[in-house]
Design a protein around this motif. Structure first.
Motif, PDB file in Angstrom:
ATOM      1  N   GLU A  14     -17.966  53.066  23.027  1.00 37.80           N
ATOM      2  CA  GLU A  14     -18.037  54.433  23.519  1.00 37.80           C
ATOM      3  C   GLU A  14     -16.656  55.097  23.531  1.00 37.80           C
ATOM      4  O   GLU A  14     -16.513  56.260  23.167  1.00 37.80           O
ATOM      5  N   LYS A  40     -19.754  47.576  24.568  1.00 40.94           N
ATOM      6  CA  LYS A  40     -20.375  48.888  24.642  1.00 40.94           C
ATOM      7  C   LYS A  40     -19.364  49.940  25.103  1.00 40.94           C
ATOM      8  O   LYS A  40     -19.294  51.044  24.554  1.00 40.94           O
ATOM      9  N   LYS A  41     -18.574  49.568  26.157  1.00 43.58           N
ATOM     10  CA  LYS A  41     -17.558  50.485  26.668  1.00 43.58           C
ATOM     11  C   LYS A  41     -16.501  50.784  25.603  1.00 43.58           C
ATOM     12  O   LYS A  41     -16.074  51.929  25.426  1.00 43.58           O
ATOM     13  N   LYS A  82     -15.821  55.860  19.991  1.00 44.94           N
ATOM     14  CA  LYS A  82     -16.555  57.032  19.536  1.00 44.94           C
ATOM     15  C   LYS A  82     -15.934  58.316  20.085  1.00 44.94           C
ATOM     16  O   LYS A  82     -15.799  59.307  19.376  1.00 44.94           O
ATOM     17  N   ASP A  83     -15.566  58.298  21.371  1.00 44.50           N
ATOM     18  CA  ASP A  83     -14.933  59.475  21.979  1.00 44.50           C
ATOM     19  C   ASP A  83     -13.618  59.812  21.295  1.00 44.50           C
ATOM     20  O   ASP A  83     -13.330  60.988  21.012  1.00 44.50           O
TER      21      ASP A  83
END
Length: 232
Positions: free
Chosen positions: A35, A31-32, A38-39
């Motif tokens: 993320e 998940k990290k 995505k960033d």
């Protein structure tokens, strides 16, 4: 409860807890990472959009400049070529009229009022100087073969203009213009002799009249050049 079964159950429980913990830990890391990805992707997208916007602005600015330059080019081309057209179309008729005036005057046919022809003569001299400058400037806007054609046409009028200038120098020396004494002076006799005998102005007159008929080709060249969207 059987001791073996108990141990097996404990092992199974521990294994399940361990697997669940590993799975949860992996999911959290995933998940990290997702993320973070995505960033990073968003940052790259923003940077790309910004770069595209900048490039678009630069391209539009360059395009606007080129359009403005083209507009200035077409406007200046039309101005120069229209002036060239006017000078070329008026020049031959003025020259023919001056030759007719000189011939008739030398034969004593008419000399009632020479002033308009003296004014026309000055205009022809000025226009001839201007025509040379405009013709040279027009070379920037004409195809090379078209410029050569127009220049050759203009060069053919060089000799008649030179003759007119020479004869008017003699004519301007004649005294008592417009009076009954006009044809009695030695200056008039010299002017008449040079006009009728040496220069054979009648032949030049006929040649110039025929040459005027060649202007249609020149006119078409200039009109095509003005209408063309090409930049030379």
């Amino acid at each position: 409860m059987d001791k073996g079964i108990l141990i097996t159950s404990i092992i199974t429980l521990v294994s399940t807890l361990f697997i669940n913990w590993r799975t949860s830990s992996f999911n959290n890391k995933l998940k990290k990472q997702t993320e973070l990805f995505k960033d990073e992707l968003e940052k790259q997208n923003l940077a790309l959009k910004s770069e595209l916007t900048n490039q678009e602005a630069i391209f539009k600015n360059e395009l606007d400049k080129k359009k403005k330059i083209a507009e200035i080019y077409y406007e200046e081309r039309a101005k120069v070529l229209q002036e060239l057209y006017t000078l070329l179309v008026n020049g031959p008729s003025d020259i023919v009229n001056l030759i007719r005036f000189l011939g008739k005057t030398a034969r004593k046919e008419e000399w009632a009022n020479s002033e308009p022809y003296l004014v026309l003569y000055e205009e022809v001299k000025l226009n001839e100087d201007l025509l040379k400058k405009v013709l040279l400037k027009s070379s920037l806007y004409l195809k090379n073969e078209d410029y050569i054609t127009i220049k050759k046409f203009h060069d053919k009028w060089g000799e008649p203009v030179k003759v007119i200038v020479d004869l008017f120098v003699l004519f301007e020396k004649v005294p008592d213009k417009g009076s009954i004494m006009f044809t009695l002076s030695n200056e008039f006799k010299e002017f008449s002799h040079q006009t009728l005998e040496v220069k054979k102005l009648n032949v030049m007159f006929e040649t110039c009249v025929k040459l005027s008929n060649d202007f249609d080709e020149i006119a078409n060249i200039i009109k095509r050049a003005i209408a063309s969207e090409e930049i030379q």
